[in-house]
Design an enzyme around this catalytic site. Structure first.
Site, PDB file in Angstrom:
ATOM      1  N   LYS A 190       0.884  -1.343   0.380  1.00  0.00           N
ATOM      2  CA  LYS A 190       0.215   0.146  -0.586  1.00  0.00           C
ATOM      3  C   LYS A 190       0.850   0.375   0.162  1.00  0.00           C
ATOM      4  O   LYS A 190       1.301   1.897   0.999  1.00  0.00           O
ATOM      5  CB  LYS A 190      -0.649   0.132   1.269  1.00  0.00           C
ATOM      6  CG  LYS A 190      -2.151   1.398   0.780  1.00  0.00           C
ATOM      7  CD  LYS A 190      -2.715   1.754   1.758  1.00  0.00           C
ATOM      8  CE  LYS A 190      -1.544   2.904   2.371  1.00  0.00           C
ATOM      9  NZ  LYS A 190      -1.273   3.831   2.402  1.00  0.00           N
ATOM     10  N   GLU A 265       9.519   1.636  10.076  1.00  0.00           N
ATOM     11  CA  GLU A 265      10.486   2.450  10.542  1.00  0.00           C
ATOM     12  C   GLU A 265       9.752   3.750  10.498  1.00  0.00           C
ATOM     13  O   GLU A 265       9.311   4.677   9.952  1.00  0.00           O
ATOM     14  CB  GLU A 265      11.313   2.274   8.691  1.00  0.00           C
ATOM     15  CG  GLU A 265      12.328   1.407   8.642  1.00  0.00           C
ATOM     16  CD  GLU A 265      13.260   1.468   9.202  1.00  0.00           C
ATOM     17  OE1 GLU A 265      13.765   1.864   9.867  1.00  0.00           O
ATOM     18  OE2 GLU A 265      13.856   0.111   8.812  1.00  0.00           O
TER      19      GLU A 265
HETATM   20  P1  ADP Z   1       3.296  10.691   6.643  1.00  0.00           P
HETATM   21  O1  ADP Z   1       3.843  12.362   7.473  1.00  0.00           O
HETATM   22  O2  ADP Z   1       4.868   9.957   6.224  1.00  0.00           O
HETATM   23  O3  ADP Z   1       2.564  10.762   5.778  1.00  0.00           O
HETATM   24  P2  ADP Z   1       1.592   8.745   7.500  1.00  0.00           P
HETATM   25  O4  ADP Z   1       2.087   7.586   8.652  1.00  0.00           O
HETATM   26  O5  ADP Z   1       0.481   9.474   7.380  1.00  0.00           O
HETATM   27  O6  ADP Z   1       3.671   9.421   7.076  1.00  0.00           O
HETATM   28  O7  ADP Z   1       1.777   7.952   6.447  1.00  0.00           O
HETATM   29  C1  ADP Z   1       2.457   6.791   5.876  1.00  0.00           C
HETATM   30  C2  ADP Z   1       1.465   5.113   5.595  1.00  0.00           C
HETATM   31  O8  ADP Z   1       0.577   4.975   5.783  1.00  0.00           O
HETATM   32  C3  ADP Z   1       0.933   6.395   4.009  1.00  0.00           C
HETATM   33  O9  ADP Z   1       1.312   4.946   3.169  1.00  0.00           O
HETATM   34  C4  ADP Z   1      -0.024   6.037   4.212  1.00  0.00           C
HETATM   35  O10 ADP Z   1      -1.521   5.821   3.386  1.00  0.00           O
HETATM   36  C5  ADP Z   1      -0.567   5.202   5.506  1.00  0.00           C
HETATM   37  N1  ADP Z   1      -1.424   5.070   6.690  1.00  0.00           N
HETATM   38  C6  ADP Z   1      -1.852   6.465   7.364  1.00  0.00           C
HETATM   39  N2  ADP Z   1      -2.786   6.030   8.101  1.00  0.00           N
HETATM   40  C7  ADP Z   1      -3.654   4.921   8.554  1.00  0.00           C
HETATM   41  C8  ADP Z   1      -3.934   3.380   8.540  1.00  0.00           C
HETATM   42  N3  ADP Z   1      -4.554   4.243   9.985  1.00  0.00           N
HETATM   43  N4  ADP Z   1      -3.454   2.358   8.882  1.00  0.00           N
HETATM   44  C9  ADP Z   1      -2.831   2.222   7.890  1.00  0.00           C
HETATM   45  N5  ADP Z   1      -2.177   2.787   6.827  1.00  0.00           N
HETATM   46  C10 ADP Z   1      -2.107   4.335   7.586  1.00  0.00           C
END
Ligand code: ADP
Length: 496
Positions: A190, A265
């Site tokens: 994803k 990470e």
């Molecule tokens: P960043 O601040 O680097 O955007 P995030 O942690 O928000 O960090 O995003 C990193 C990844 O995690 C992205 O692919 C985002 O879509 C995904 N993501 C965000 N929220 C969720 C969630 N609740 N469950 C799974 N993946 C998520």
């Protein structure tokens, strides 16, 4: 000069054979089942590049089933067969370097030269794990009794859910998928909704390389729904994630119900310590690279530049001079060193951190405001007299802002550096060999750069201490994250 027009670039790339705009499930390019889409934008202009499917639970569930079915055959191939597929994939990534680099700049914003660098770096994980695939050795253990034989097998964990961020649209995927596939695992990727096109291009090249349908799947769209589906499924045996600490903690908690293996990470808060005995040129060049790469949007970017009082003034002036020369602009324009930030929220975060620092007594030496280019461009910024109370030193700024702090003794520097829940990368600049060992050992960080600001490589382990994460990526250690250890005991071996 190359056109910086979004549609021109997209049109050129769409003829290249790597431009995919649908998800990949079981080897089939697929729309969202309800037809919903999301926009992918060029952060330098705000232009829409293309729409991609906004997927959720049902598509993810099917992707998991595809990966699960593909696992039974992929894991049974010989290591050599898997190695050859990975090698072919590597060759195709390199053969399509220009197009992949352009795609990264288009959806992520980093300068084209840096994007090309990411393609080489990203591809290197596939090459390295094509080689390591053949070295997943087990053990034979001397038996505690004469009639027994004991051995240890290493076997792939199974289906892996890989969730990745936007700052390295290619490399964060390859360094998960490379070792996973090498071991015999299959994956559901994803990618970030901001940068799915690079992920889809890499997946297209995996198919061209002969990696069988279902081994690599890509879904994107509703992140929490996709995440929850991966977490709930007992078929998914491993979650590997790069991203924010907050989401990482959620994924770790969510993995408990089905006891998945987890690698994380997460965010850093990298200290960059410049000692009085540092070589000034080396320290300036190293801190500049560690701070401003990708406009400051990496989890190993120097977040706090901690400078000893004897060299502070000299360093601050030389550093600010060097920063002044960094050209900001569209990543497709030649000689640009800093592209835009990923979005408006990122700029607002940077603005609020700078405002907080100034309100607590820091001085803006350079920059400190949005760039005249508008959009999400921010001026490369140097702040002097920062201290531990300010947001810029407590949290990751993830932007082109370098706060300078002053210290007196080595012990004080170590104390300041370790005074955080994060523990990913740290940098030190000194010409004293004893000190470089002493301080490296004292830092509670997973990576330490000594007189060097860019230290990531596929051959070395990457990962954090404390709340910066779990597990390591890259290197021989990166394989362990995708392997189960099985002990087999043969009994009754003395029967004739
Ligand atoms: P960043 O601040 O680097 O955007 P995030 O942690 O928000 O960090 O995003 C990193 C990844 O995690 C992205 O692919 C985002 O879509 C995904 N993501 C965000 N929220 C969720 C969630 N609740 N469950 C799974 N993946 C998520």
């Amino acid at each position: 000069m190359m056109s910086t027009n979004t549609q021109d670039i997209a049109a050129r790339l769409s003829n290249s054979g790597i431009f995919r705009t649908q998800g990949l499930i079981g080897g089939k390019w697929t729309d969202a089942y309800d037809g919903n889409t999301i926009k992918v934008q060029n952060p330098a202009t705000g232009d829409v590049i293309v729409n991609v499917p906004c997927m959720g639970k049902r598509e993810t569930s099917d992707a998991i089933s595809s990966a699960y079915n593909a696992f039974s055959s992929w894991s049974k191939l010989t290591a050599n067969e898997r190695s050859r597929c990975l090698r072919k994939w590597y060759d195709l990534l390199i053969a399509n370097k220009e197009e992949l680099g352009q795609l990264i700049t288009l959806e992520q914003g980093k300068p084209l030269k840096e994007a090309m660098g990411e393609v080489i770096y990203g591809a290197s994980f596939i090459e390295f794990y094509a080689e390591e695939a053949k070295r997943v050795y087990g053990d034979i253990i001397p038996a505690p009794s004469a009639d027994r034989r004991l051995f240890v097998l290493k076997q792939p964990v199974g289906v892996v859910g890989a969730i990745t961020p936007w700052n390295f649209p290619l490399a964060m995927i390859t360094r998960k998928v490379g070792p996973a596939l090498a071991c015999g695992c299959t994956v559901v990727i994803k990618p970030s909704e901001f940068t799915p096109l690079t992920a889809l291009a890499a997946a297209e090249l995996s198919l061209q390389a002969g990696i069988p349908p279902g081994v690599v799947n890509v879904v994107m769209g509703n992140a929490p729904d996709i995440g929850d589906t991966l977490l709930e499924s007992p078929k998914v045996r491993k979650i590997t994630f790069t991203g924010s600490t907050a989401v990482g903690k959620k994924l770790m908690a969510g993995s408990a119900a089905t006891v998945k293996k987890v690698s994380l990470e997460l965010g850093g808060n990298a200290p960059c310590i410049v000692f009085d005995d540092a070589d000034l040129d080396v320290a300036v060049k190293g801190s500049l690279a560690a701070k401003f790469r990708n406009s400051g949007q990496t989890c190993v970017c120097a977040n706090r530049i901690i400078v000893q009082q004897g060299i502070y003034e000299k360093f601050a002036n030389a550093f600010a001079n060097a920063v002044q020369n960094l050209k900001v602009g569209d990543g497709f324009t030649e000689s640009v060193a800093l592209g835009p930030l990923i979005n408006e929220a990122a700029v607002q975060k940077v603005e609020s951190f700078v405002q907080d620092a100034v309100s607590k007594g820091a001085k803006v030496m350079l920059g400190g405001k949005r760039h005249s280019l508008g959009m999400t461009f921010y001026e490369p910024t140097v702040i002097s007299d920062a201290n531990s109370e300010m947001l810029v030193s407590r949290e990751e700024v993830f932007g082109p802002v370098a706060p300078l702090m002053r210290f007196k003794t080595e012990d004080e520097a170590i104390q300041i550096a370790n005074d955080t829940n994060a523990g990913l990368a740290a940098y030190i600049f000194t010409t004293n060999v004893q000190r470089s060992w002493r301080v490296s050992e004292a830092l509670e960080y997973g990576l330490v750069g000594v007189n060097e600001g860019l230290i990531s490589t596929e051959v070395a382990p990457f990962g954090g201490f404390k709340q910066s994460g779990l597990g390591r990526e890259g290197s021989k250690y990166g394989l362990d994250e995708y392997l189960e250890i099985k002990y087999v005991c043969l009994g009754n071996m003395d029967r004739a």
